[in-house]
Design a protein around this motif. Structure first.
Motif, PDB file in Angstrom:
ATOM      1  N   SER A 107      -3.913  -1.621  -0.138  1.00 52.59           N
ATOM      2  CA  SER A 107      -4.010  -2.169   1.216  1.00 52.59           C
ATOM      3  C   SER A 107      -4.160  -3.686   1.150  1.00 52.59           C
ATOM      4  CB  SER A 107      -5.217  -1.552   1.948  1.00 52.59           C
ATOM      5  OG  SER A 107      -5.350  -2.092   3.248  1.00 52.59           O
ATOM      6  N   ILE A 108      -3.292  -4.398   1.879  1.00 52.53           N
ATOM      7  CA  ILE A 108      -3.301  -5.864   1.909  1.00 52.53           C
ATOM      8  C   ILE A 108      -3.130  -6.324   3.349  1.00 52.53           C
ATOM      9  CG2 ILE A 108      -2.184  -7.980   1.115  1.00 52.53           C
ATOM     10  CD1 ILE A 108      -1.115  -6.414  -1.288  1.00 52.53           C
ATOM     11  N   ALA A 109      -4.010  -7.219   3.802  1.00 53.57           N
ATOM     12  CA  ALA A 109      -3.896  -7.783   5.144  1.00 53.57           C
ATOM     13  C   ALA A 109      -4.065  -9.287   5.079  1.00 53.57           C
ATOM     14  CB  ALA A 109      -4.954  -7.178   6.072  1.00 53.57           C
ATOM     15  N   LEU A 110      -3.525  -9.960   6.088  1.00 52.24           N
ATOM     16  CA  LEU A 110      -3.670 -11.410   6.196  1.00 52.24           C
ATOM     17  C   LEU A 110      -4.195 -11.755   7.589  1.00 52.24           C
ATOM     18  CD1 LEU A 110      -3.253 -14.328   5.196  1.00 52.24           C
ATOM     19  CD2 LEU A 110      -0.889 -14.171   6.046  1.00 52.24           C
ATOM     20  N   PHE A 111      -5.287 -12.533   7.624  1.00 48.06           N
ATOM     21  CA  PHE A 111      -5.850 -13.022   8.877  1.00 48.06           C
ATOM     22  C   PHE A 111      -5.415 -14.460   9.131  1.00 48.06           C
ATOM     23  CE2 PHE A 111      -8.819  -9.610   7.981  1.00 48.06           C
ATOM     24  CZ  PHE A 111      -9.163  -9.137   9.245  1.00 48.06           C
ATOM     25  N   ASP A 112      -5.091 -14.732  10.376  1.00 42.97           N
ATOM     26  CA  ASP A 112      -4.914 -16.085  10.881  1.00 42.97           C
ATOM     27  C   ASP A 112      -6.184 -16.405  11.653  1.00 42.97           C
ATOM     28  OD1 ASP A 112      -4.280 -18.422  12.163  1.00 42.97           O
ATOM     29  OD2 ASP A 112      -2.443 -17.676  13.112  1.00 42.97           O
ATOM     30  N   ARG A 113      -7.134 -17.040  10.962  1.00 45.26           N
ATOM     31  CA  ARG A 113      -8.502 -17.182  11.461  1.00 45.26           C
ATOM     32  C   ARG A 113      -9.056 -15.784  11.762  1.00 45.26           C
ATOM     33  NH1 ARG A 113      -6.072 -22.024  13.710  1.00 45.26           N
ATOM     34  NH2 ARG A 113      -6.901 -23.813  12.536  1.00 45.26           N
ATOM     35  N   ASP A 114      -9.344 -15.444  13.025  1.00 47.81           N
ATOM     36  CA  ASP A 114      -9.918 -14.120  13.310  1.00 47.81           C
ATOM     37  C   ASP A 114      -8.876 -13.101  13.738  1.00 47.81           C
ATOM     38  OD1 ASP A 114     -12.529 -14.915  12.736  1.00 47.81           O
ATOM     39  OD2 ASP A 114     -12.858 -15.645  14.771  1.00 47.81           O
ATOM     40  N   ASP A 115      -7.617 -13.495  13.786  1.00 49.11           N
ATOM     41  CA  ASP A 115      -6.551 -12.593  14.235  1.00 49.11           C
ATOM     42  C   ASP A 115      -5.768 -12.062  13.049  1.00 49.11           C
ATOM     43  OD1 ASP A 115      -7.147 -13.069  16.955  1.00 49.11           O
ATOM     44  OD2 ASP A 115      -5.935 -14.905  16.926  1.00 49.11           O
ATOM     45  N   LEU A 116      -5.439 -10.781  13.093  1.00 47.78           N
ATOM     46  CA  LEU A 116      -4.625 -10.192  12.041  1.00 47.78           C
ATOM     47  C   LEU A 116      -3.175 -10.638  12.190  1.00 47.78           C
ATOM     48  CD1 LEU A 116      -6.251  -6.680  11.977  1.00 47.78           C
ATOM     49  CD2 LEU A 116      -5.848  -8.094   9.941  1.00 47.78           C
ATOM     50  N   ALA A 117      -2.616 -11.143  11.103  1.00 46.76           N
ATOM     51  CA  ALA A 117      -1.237 -11.618  11.116  1.00 46.76           C
ATOM     52  C   ALA A 117      -0.274 -10.604  10.507  1.00 46.76           C
ATOM     53  CB  ALA A 117      -1.131 -12.939  10.359  1.00 46.76           C
ATOM     54  N   LEU A 118      -0.699  -9.925   9.446  1.00 41.17           N
ATOM     55  CA  LEU A 118       0.150  -8.904   8.839  1.00 41.17           C
ATOM     56  C   LEU A 118      -0.718  -7.877   8.125  1.00 41.17           C
ATOM     57  CD1 LEU A 118       0.474  -9.171   5.454  1.00 41.17           C
ATOM     58  CD2 LEU A 118       1.745 -11.201   6.119  1.00 41.17           C
ATOM     59  N   GLY A 119      -0.155  -6.699   7.959  1.00 40.62           N
ATOM     60  CA  GLY A 119      -0.834  -5.640   7.232  1.00 40.62           C
ATOM     61  C   GLY A 119       0.160  -4.787   6.483  1.00 40.62           C
ATOM     62  N   LEU A 120      -0.255  -4.324   5.303  1.00 42.83           N
ATOM     63  CA  LEU A 120       0.590  -3.473   4.475  1.00 42.83           C
ATOM     64  C   LEU A 120      -0.285  -2.420   3.812  1.00 42.83           C
ATOM     65  CD1 LEU A 120       3.341  -4.529   1.967  1.00 42.83           C
ATOM     66  CD2 LEU A 120       1.439  -3.128   1.184  1.00 42.83           C
ATOM     67  N   VAL A 121       0.114  -1.167   3.927  1.00 44.90           N
ATOM     68  CA  VAL A 121      -0.561  -0.059   3.249  1.00 44.90           C
ATOM     69  C   VAL A 121       0.507   0.735   2.506  1.00 44.90           C
ATOM     70  CG1 VAL A 121      -1.850   2.103   3.520  1.00 44.90           C
ATOM     71  CG2 VAL A 121      -2.432   0.109   4.936  1.00 44.90           C
ATOM     72  N   VAL A 122       0.302   0.926   1.208  1.00 47.01           N
ATOM     73  CA  VAL A 122       1.241   1.686   0.392  1.00 47.01           C
ATOM     74  C   VAL A 122       0.606   3.003  -0.032  1.00 47.01           C
ATOM     75  CG1 VAL A 122       2.749   1.679  -1.623  1.00 47.01           C
ATOM     76  CG2 VAL A 122       2.139  -0.491  -0.519  1.00 47.01           C
ATOM     77  N   ASP A 123       1.236   4.111   0.342  1.00 47.17           N
ATOM     78  CA  ASP A 123       0.844   5.422  -0.169  1.00 47.17           C
ATOM     79  C   ASP A 123       1.447   5.548  -1.562  1.00 47.17           C
ATOM     80  OD1 ASP A 123       0.730   8.158  -0.836  1.00 47.17           O
ATOM     81  OD2 ASP A 123       0.819   8.775   1.260  1.00 47.17           O
ATOM     82  N   VAL A 124       0.615   5.377  -2.581  1.00 42.00           N
ATOM     83  CA  VAL A 124       1.109   5.265  -3.953  1.00 42.00           C
ATOM     84  C   VAL A 124       1.814   6.546  -4.388  1.00 42.00           C
ATOM     85  CG1 VAL A 124       0.453   4.862  -6.351  1.00 42.00           C
ATOM     86  CG2 VAL A 124      -0.689   3.592  -4.520  1.00 42.00           C
ATOM     87  N   VAL A 125       1.273   7.697  -4.028  1.00 39.02           N
ATOM     88  CA  VAL A 125       1.824   8.970  -4.496  1.00 39.02           C
ATOM     89  C   VAL A 125       3.136   9.292  -3.796  1.00 39.02           C
ATOM     90  CG1 VAL A 125       1.413  11.450  -4.671  1.00 39.02           C
ATOM     91  CG2 VAL A 125      -0.454   9.842  -5.103  1.00 39.02           C
ATOM     92  N   ARG A 126       3.182   9.126  -2.481  1.00 41.99           N
ATOM     93  CA  ARG A 126       4.367   9.493  -1.700  1.00 41.99           C
ATOM     94  C   ARG A 126       5.419   8.398  -1.652  1.00 41.99           C
ATOM     95  NH1 ARG A 126      -0.146  11.354   0.179  1.00 41.99           N
ATOM     96  NH2 ARG A 126      -0.409  13.544   0.690  1.00 41.99           N
TER      97      ARG A 126
END
Length: 271
Positions: A107-126
Motif C-alpha cells: 500500500s502506497i499513498a501520497l498526501f498533498d499537505r492534508d489531502d490525498l493525491a494518489l493511492g495504490l494497493v496491490v493484491d500480491v497474490v491475485r
C-alpha cells in the motif's frame, strides 16, 4: 526546487516502487515457502521481507523525489519540510504472509499537505492493482495499466457484506468491538475478516463488500484505501462521521447506504 507535481508521473513512480516490493515479497516466499517473522508486539509481526520491500519502495521514491517526506511502517520514514508526504505499508497483512494465508498487499499513498493525491494497493497474490488519483477516479487492473473503473456497491447493506478487522493491537477495546460487531451483525447479511485493511478498503471501493470498519489502524494502513473508496463514490470517516480516523484509526468506510448504517450503529459504540 518547484513544489509542482505531475500526478501521472507520481503514480508511475508509485507503481515502479510497488513492483519492486512485490518482486521482493514473491522472492522471499519462493526461497522459504513463507515469511520468517519477528514479533513487534503480541500478534503484530514483522519479517525481513517487510523490511526489504520497504527499502526498495523508499529507494525508488526518494530517487525521484528526494525532497519529499515519507511515513513508513517499519523504518518510520524520512521527515522533510514541504508539501508532499508519502505513506507506505510494504506488507499489509504480515500475519497472513507469515502463515501462507493468501491475502496481503503493498500500500502506497501520497498526501498533498492534508489531502490525498494518489493511492495504490496491490493484491500480491491475485495480481490486482488498485489505483486512484484525486479527482480522476479509481481503477483496478492486473498490472497492464488499463483495467476497469471502480464503483462502490449500491446494494442495501441488509443484503450485503461488511468487512472488519479484529483489534489485536487494542485488546482493551475488545468488549466495545464485540458490542459493535453484534449490533452490525444483526443488520447485515454477513461479515468478513481477511486480515488486510488495505485490501478490505480496495474491495470496498470495488463493491465486493458494502463497507469496512475497524479499530486502531495506522495511517499507512488506510491512506491509499481511503482514496480508492472516495474516488469510487464512497465515504470514509471515523465512527462519528468526522475526520479523526487518520489519527485514531477508528474507521468506517463504504458506499453511501453502508456508511450511513455504520455511523448509525458505530456512533453508539464510539469512544
Amino acid at each position: 526546487m518547484s513544489d509542482a507535481l505531475d500526478g501521472a508521473r507520481a503514480l508511475a513512480v508509485a507503481r515502479e516502487a510497488a513492483q519492486e516490493a512485490v518482486a521482493s515479497l514473491k522472492d522471499a516466499v519462493a526461497r522459504t515457502g513463507r515469511g520468517q517473522a519477528d514479533e513487534k508486539a503480541p500478534g503484530d509481526f514483522v519479517t525481513e521481507a517487510d523490511r526489504e520491500a520497504e527499502r526498495r519502495i523508499l529507494a525508488r521514491i526518494l530517487a525521484e523525489y528526494p525532497e519529499h517526506s515519507i511515513l513508513a511502517e517499519e523504518s518510520g520514514g524520512h521527515d522533510r519540510a514541504g508539501r508532499w508526504r508519502w505513506a507506505v505499508d510494504p506488507l499489509d497483512g504480515t500475519a497472513n504472509y507469515v502463515h501462507g494465508f493468501p491475502a496481503y498487499a503493498v500500500s502506497i499513498a501520497l498526501f498533498d499537505r492534508d489531502d490525498l493525491a494518489l493511492g495504490l494497493v496491490v493484491d500480491v497474490v491475485r495480481g490486482e492493482w488498485f489505483t486512484a488519483r484525486a479527482g480522476a477516479g479509481a481503477r483496478v487492473d492486473t498490472g497492464n495499466g488499463r483495467g476497469e473503473a471502480l464503483r462502490v456497491s449500491s446494494i442495501d447493506p441488509s443484503e450485503g457484506l461488511l468487512a472488519t478487522g479484529f483489534p489485536f493491537r487494542r485488546p482493551e477495546e475488545i468488549d466495545r468491538y464485540l458490542g459493535a460487531f453484534r449490533a452490525l451483525f444483526e443488520r447485515v447479511s454477513d461479515m468478513r475478516r481477511a486480515g488486510s485493511a488495505a485490501l478490505d478498503l480496495a474491495w470496498t471501493a470495488a463493491g465486493r463488500v458494502e463497507g469496512f470498519w475497524e479499530i486502531g489502524l495506522n495511517l499507512w494502513d488506510i491512506a491509499a484505501g481511503e482514496l480508492l473508496v472516495r474516488e469510487a463514490g464512497g465515504r470514509v470517516s471515523d465512527w462519528r462521521g468526522g475526520g479523526g480516523h487518520r489519527v485514531t484509526g477508528w474507521i468506517a468506510a463504504g458506499g453511501p447506504a453502508a456508511h450511513d448504517l455504520l455511523l448509525e450503529v458505530l456512533g453508539e459504540w464510539a469512544p
